[in-house]
Write a protein that holds these residues in place. Structure first.
Motif, PDB file in Angstrom:
ATOM      1  N   ILE A   8      18.805  52.527  16.060  1.00  0.00           N
ATOM      2  CA  ILE A   8      18.531  53.958  16.235  1.00  0.00           C
ATOM      3  C   ILE A   8      17.881  54.531  14.977  1.00  0.00           C
ATOM      4  CG2 ILE A   8      19.574  56.217  16.558  1.00  0.00           C
ATOM      5  CD1 ILE A   8      19.506  54.550  19.093  1.00  0.00           C
ATOM      6  N   GLY A   9      18.425  54.157  13.807  1.00  0.00           N
ATOM      7  CA  GLY A   9      17.852  54.631  12.564  1.00  0.00           C
ATOM      8  C   GLY A   9      16.430  54.150  12.371  1.00  0.00           C
ATOM      9  N   HIS A  10      16.155  52.893  12.776  1.00  0.00           N
ATOM     10  CA  HIS A  10      14.796  52.351  12.648  1.00  0.00           C
ATOM     11  C   HIS A  10      13.824  53.111  13.547  1.00  0.00           C
ATOM     12  CE1 HIS A  10      11.671  49.357  11.916  1.00  0.00           C
ATOM     13  NE2 HIS A  10      11.498  49.278  13.238  1.00  0.00           N
ATOM     14  N   LEU A  11      14.258  53.430  14.765  1.00  0.00           N
ATOM     15  CA  LEU A  11      13.399  54.176  15.689  1.00  0.00           C
ATOM     16  C   LEU A  11      13.068  55.572  15.144  1.00  0.00           C
ATOM     17  CD1 LEU A  11      14.988  53.224  19.141  1.00  0.00           C
ATOM     18  CD2 LEU A  11      12.800  52.441  18.204  1.00  0.00           C
ATOM     19  N   ILE A  12      14.040  56.175  14.463  1.00  0.00           N
ATOM     20  CA  ILE A  12      13.820  57.518  13.915  1.00  0.00           C
ATOM     21  C   ILE A  12      12.929  57.462  12.679  1.00  0.00           C
ATOM     22  CG2 ILE A  12      14.961  59.499  12.839  1.00  0.00           C
ATOM     23  CD1 ILE A  12      17.386  58.928  14.583  1.00  0.00           C
ATOM     24  N   MET A  13      13.137  56.474  11.814  1.00  0.00           N
ATOM     25  CA  MET A  13      12.437  56.424  10.541  1.00  0.00           C
ATOM     26  C   MET A  13      11.014  55.889  10.666  1.00  0.00           C
ATOM     27  SD  MET A  13      14.488  57.742   8.395  1.00  0.00           S
ATOM     28  CE  MET A  13      13.621  57.326   6.896  1.00  0.00           C
ATOM     29  N   THR A  14      10.754  55.035  11.635  1.00  0.00           N
ATOM     30  CA  THR A  14       9.427  54.416  11.736  1.00  0.00           C
ATOM     31  C   THR A  14       8.305  55.442  11.866  1.00  0.00           C
ATOM     32  OG1 THR A  14      10.327  52.381  12.691  1.00  0.00           O
ATOM     33  CG2 THR A  14       7.994  52.824  13.074  1.00  0.00           C
ATOM     34  N   PRO A  15       8.406  56.451  12.751  1.00  0.00           N
ATOM     35  CA  PRO A  15       7.334  57.460  12.782  1.00  0.00           C
ATOM     36  C   PRO A  15       7.177  58.199  11.454  1.00  0.00           C
ATOM     37  CG  PRO A  15       8.723  57.627  14.732  1.00  0.00           C
ATOM     38  CD  PRO A  15       9.419  56.711  13.781  1.00  0.00           C
ATOM     39  N   LEU A  16       8.286  58.432  10.773  1.00  0.00           N
ATOM     40  CA  LEU A  16       8.205  59.120   9.480  1.00  0.00           C
ATOM     41  C   LEU A  16       7.519  58.243   8.434  1.00  0.00           C
ATOM     42  CD1 LEU A  16      11.746  60.782   9.327  1.00  0.00           C
ATOM     43  CD2 LEU A  16       9.547  61.906   9.701  1.00  0.00           C
ATOM     44  N   TYR A  17       7.790  56.921   8.479  1.00  0.00           N
ATOM     45  CA  TYR A  17       7.107  56.016   7.552  1.00  0.00           C
ATOM     46  C   TYR A  17       5.592  56.100   7.735  1.00  0.00           C
ATOM     47  CZ  TYR A  17      11.546  53.719   6.377  1.00  0.00           C
ATOM     48  OH  TYR A  17      12.815  53.440   5.925  1.00  0.00           O
ATOM     49  N   TYR A  18       5.158  56.108   8.983  1.00  0.00           N
ATOM     50  CA  TYR A  18       3.716  56.171   9.249  1.00  0.00           C
ATOM     51  C   TYR A  18       3.123  57.502   8.795  1.00  0.00           C
ATOM     52  CZ  TYR A  18       3.218  51.782  11.823  1.00  0.00           C
ATOM     53  OH  TYR A  18       3.149  50.447  12.147  1.00  0.00           O
ATOM     54  N   ALA A  19       3.848  58.596   9.076  1.00  0.00           N
ATOM     55  CA  ALA A  19       3.322  59.911   8.698  1.00  0.00           C
ATOM     56  C   ALA A  19       3.240  60.068   7.183  1.00  0.00           C
ATOM     57  CB  ALA A  19       4.211  61.010   9.295  1.00  0.00           C
ATOM     58  N   VAL A  20       4.333  59.712   6.479  1.00  0.00           N
ATOM     59  CA  VAL A  20       4.358  59.862   5.025  1.00  0.00           C
ATOM     60  C   VAL A  20       3.370  58.927   4.352  1.00  0.00           C
ATOM     61  CG1 VAL A  20       5.804  59.554   2.977  1.00  0.00           C
ATOM     62  CG2 VAL A  20       6.726  60.706   4.981  1.00  0.00           C
ATOM     63  N   SER A  21       3.346  57.663   4.793  1.00  0.00           N
ATOM     64  CA  SER A  21       2.436  56.697   4.170  1.00  0.00           C
ATOM     65  C   SER A  21       0.973  57.044   4.445  1.00  0.00           C
ATOM     66  CB  SER A  21       2.746  55.284   4.676  1.00  0.00           C
ATOM     67  OG  SER A  21       2.537  55.186   6.077  1.00  0.00           O
ATOM     68  N   PHE A 123      11.975  63.378   2.830  1.00  0.00           N
ATOM     69  CA  PHE A 123      12.442  62.943   1.517  1.00  0.00           C
ATOM     70  C   PHE A 123      13.107  61.569   1.613  1.00  0.00           C
ATOM     71  CE2 PHE A 123      15.919  62.780  -1.599  1.00  0.00           C
ATOM     72  CZ  PHE A 123      15.200  62.940  -2.774  1.00  0.00           C
ATOM     73  N   LEU A 124      13.931  61.360   2.645  1.00  0.00           N
ATOM     74  CA  LEU A 124      14.629  60.093   2.818  1.00  0.00           C
ATOM     75  C   LEU A 124      13.646  58.960   3.102  1.00  0.00           C
ATOM     76  CD1 LEU A 124      17.282  58.532   3.030  1.00  0.00           C
ATOM     77  CD2 LEU A 124      17.401  59.197   5.444  1.00  0.00           C
ATOM     78  N   SER A 125      12.653  59.235   3.960  1.00  0.00           N
ATOM     79  CA  SER A 125      11.673  58.189   4.270  1.00  0.00           C
ATOM     80  C   SER A 125      10.845  57.841   3.038  1.00  0.00           C
ATOM     81  CB  SER A 125      10.759  58.643   5.411  1.00  0.00           C
ATOM     82  OG  SER A 125      10.007  59.787   5.028  1.00  0.00           O
ATOM     83  N   LEU A 126      10.478  58.841   2.241  1.00  0.00           N
ATOM     84  CA  LEU A 126       9.735  58.567   1.007  1.00  0.00           C
ATOM     85  C   LEU A 126      10.593  57.751   0.047  1.00  0.00           C
ATOM     86  CD1 LEU A 126       7.254  59.044  -0.831  1.00  0.00           C
ATOM     87  CD2 LEU A 126       8.387  61.131  -1.626  1.00  0.00           C
ATOM     88  N   PHE A 127      11.859  58.118  -0.078  1.00  0.00           N
ATOM     89  CA  PHE A 127      12.754  57.403  -0.985  1.00  0.00           C
ATOM     90  C   PHE A 127      12.872  55.933  -0.581  1.00  0.00           C
ATOM     91  CE2 PHE A 127      17.005  55.803  -1.977  1.00  0.00           C
ATOM     92  CZ  PHE A 127      17.067  56.028  -3.344  1.00  0.00           C
ATOM     93  N   ARG A 128      13.128  55.685   0.701  1.00  0.00           N
ATOM     94  CA  ARG A 128      13.292  54.304   1.159  1.00  0.00           C
ATOM     95  C   ARG A 128      11.976  53.535   1.053  1.00  0.00           C
ATOM     96  NH1 ARG A 128      17.464  52.540   4.119  1.00  0.00           N
ATOM     97  NH2 ARG A 128      16.069  51.247   5.384  1.00  0.00           N
ATOM     98  N   MET A 129      10.877  54.171   1.382  1.00  0.00           N
ATOM     99  CA  MET A 129       9.588  53.484   1.342  1.00  0.00           C
ATOM    100  C   MET A 129       9.220  53.079  -0.084  1.00  0.00           C
ATOM    101  SD  MET A 129       5.954  54.831   2.880  1.00  0.00           S
ATOM    102  CE  MET A 129       5.788  56.114   1.624  1.00  0.00           C
ATOM    103  N   LEU A 130       9.369  54.013  -1.035  1.00  0.00           N
ATOM    104  CA  LEU A 130       9.027  53.698  -2.417  1.00  0.00           C
ATOM    105  C   LEU A 130      10.033  52.728  -3.024  1.00  0.00           C
ATOM    106  CD1 LEU A 130       7.896  57.173  -3.813  1.00  0.00           C
ATOM    107  CD2 LEU A 130       6.524  55.351  -2.791  1.00  0.00           C
ATOM    108  N   ASP A 131      11.307  52.898  -2.689  1.00  0.00           N
ATOM    109  CA  ASP A 131      12.329  52.023  -3.252  1.00  0.00           C
ATOM    110  C   ASP A 131      12.119  50.581  -2.799  1.00  0.00           C
ATOM    111  OD1 ASP A 131      14.923  51.721  -4.713  1.00  0.00           O
ATOM    112  OD2 ASP A 131      15.621  51.093  -2.732  1.00  0.00           O
ATOM    113  N   GLN A 132      11.864  50.376  -1.503  1.00  0.00           N
ATOM    114  CA  GLN A 132      11.669  49.019  -1.004  1.00  0.00           C
ATOM    115  C   GLN A 132      10.319  48.449  -1.408  1.00  0.00           C
ATOM    116  OE1 GLN A 132      12.538  48.641   3.155  1.00  0.00           O
ATOM    117  NE2 GLN A 132      14.530  49.654   2.988  1.00  0.00           N
ATOM    118  N   ALA A 133       9.312  49.323  -1.564  1.00  0.00           N
ATOM    119  CA  ALA A 133       8.019  48.843  -2.042  1.00  0.00           C
ATOM    120  C   ALA A 133       8.125  48.374  -3.484  1.00  0.00           C
ATOM    121  CB  ALA A 133       6.984  49.948  -1.922  1.00  0.00           C
ATOM    122  N   ALA A 134       8.915  49.109  -4.300  1.00  0.00           N
ATOM    123  CA  ALA A 134       9.050  48.758  -5.715  1.00  0.00           C
ATOM    124  C   ALA A 134       9.904  47.512  -5.912  1.00  0.00           C
ATOM    125  CB  ALA A 134       9.656  49.940  -6.471  1.00  0.00           C
ATOM    126  N   LYS A 135      11.000  47.397  -5.152  1.00  0.00           N
ATOM    127  CA  LYS A 135      11.932  46.289  -5.381  1.00  0.00           C
ATOM    128  C   LYS A 135      11.545  45.014  -4.638  1.00  0.00           C
ATOM    129  CE  LYS A 135      15.922  49.293  -6.198  1.00  0.00           C
ATOM    130  NZ  LYS A 135      17.272  49.700  -5.725  1.00  0.00           N
TER     131      LYS A 135
END
Length: 341
Positions: A8-21, A123-135
């Motif tokens: 459920i969390g993946h379904l919610i966050m995936t559109p946000l990942y695309y929009a923010v990125s 904010f959460l999608s940006l945090f997770r995207m940058l955190d996982q991209a960096a690590k």
């Protein structure tokens, strides 16, 4: 159960990942085209700032709704106090009458939280995207693996990685200084924004009710929350939130200055500015009630001169009353010849 919640969390966050990125990668491409180093920390930092500006511009309608709701909340505070006095003994009836008042005035007590609530998923999608991209160099949305690795290796000012935090700084003192500065800026802008709203755009009678208590609580609680949580945010995420706070503070200053709520200090200040501007252009100034010092002294009534007292013989001899009218010597004698005709 955990797998289900994860899906459920993946379904919610995936559109946000695309929009923010999409927004951030577009800014990164544009900056790279005008001469910035694609792998440089300044390029990625400015891309995050550009993302913030786009997000905040998209939230302007919500901010306008927040301002209107806050103004209505201030204006109906006297009526809320009356309801509290009338139904203070019956909490259920008080809640019903208060909600009825909100509906009649078109006020939503939760509208002031809409901009923050709408930003939290971003904010959460940006945090997770940058955190996982960096690590991990993990791709999300339009942030490809190559771009994720580029961000993970980017350094601001040549030696401050955007992926590090105040807590996890790898022994880099520069990271601690920049992170501490951004956390303090984020905390200060949050406090100043809330303080500006209370001191400039709230009438005196709205500073004592439950709404005022809520505002005072936010005044001190939100900065503490951001300060405590900010030490764990990467520098890239701190750039986003600090820029967002600066936008909020400037946007609120503009709205309060040009469209203040009636009866507030900002409202009276705008009246003075409009009056001064009108006088400068030769227009009639706005009529103002004079103060005690400016009120002209009322003219004193003229003292009536009293006639001198005369004896009866003097009045008969002079043939006139003290007021100057003819005085007949005999009560039976006519006053003039016209009366004998």
């Amino acid at each position: 159960m955990l797998d289900f919640l994860g899906q459920i969390g993946h379904l919610i966050m995936t559109p946000l990942y695309y929009a923010v990125s999409a927004v951030m990668v577009s800014w990164h491409w544009l900056l790279s085209q005008i001469g910035f180093d694609p792998d440089g920390g300044s390029t990625w930092a400015l891309s995050i700032v550009g993302l913030t500006l786009v997000v905040r511009a998209a939230l302007i309608p919500l901010f306008v709704k927040q301002i209107k709701s806050s103004r209505n909340m201030q204006l109906i505070q006297p009526k809320v106090k009356e309801l509290q006095k009338k139904y203070g003994h019956d909490r259920e009836r008080l809640a019903q009458e208060t909600m009825q008042l909100y509906r009649e005035s078109g006020t939503n007590p939760f509208a002031s939280c809409l901009p923050i609530l709408m930003q939290m998923p971003i904010f959460l999608s940006l945090f997770r995207m940058l955190d996982q991209a960096a690590k991990k160099g993990k791709a999300h949305g339009f942030l490809t693996t190559d771009l994720a690795e580029s961000f993970g290796q980017s350094k601001l000012f040549g030696h401050i990685p955007l992926k590090l935090t105040f807590v996890n700084n790898d022994g880099n003192a520069g990271v601690m200084v920049v992170a501490a500065f951004l956390v303090l800026a984020m905390t200060a802008t949050t406090f100043m924004t809330q303080r500006q709203l209370m001191s400039k755009n709230m009438p005196a009678d709205a500073l004592t009710g439950p709404y005022a208590q809520q505002q005072k609580m936010l005044l001190y609680v939100l900065p503490v929350v951001f300060a405590v949580g900010g030490v764990a945010f990467p520098i890239g995420v701190l750039l986003y939130w600090t820029t967002s706070n600066l936008w909020t503070m400037g946007q609120q200053f503009y709205v309060i200055r040009n469209n203040p709520a009636p009866g507030t200090p900002a409202f009276f200040a705008k009246q003075k500015r409009d009056a001064a501007k009108g006088a400068k252009h030769g227009e009639d100034p706005v009529e103002q009630v004079p103060t005690v010092e400016e009120t002209p002294e009322a003219p004193k009534p003229a003292v009536r001169q009293q006639p001198k007292k005369q004896s009866r013989q003097q009045r008969k001899k002079g043939g006139a009353t003290p007021q100057g009218r003819p005085q007949p010597t005999d009560r039976g004698e006519p006053h003039s010849q016209g009366d004998t005709a």
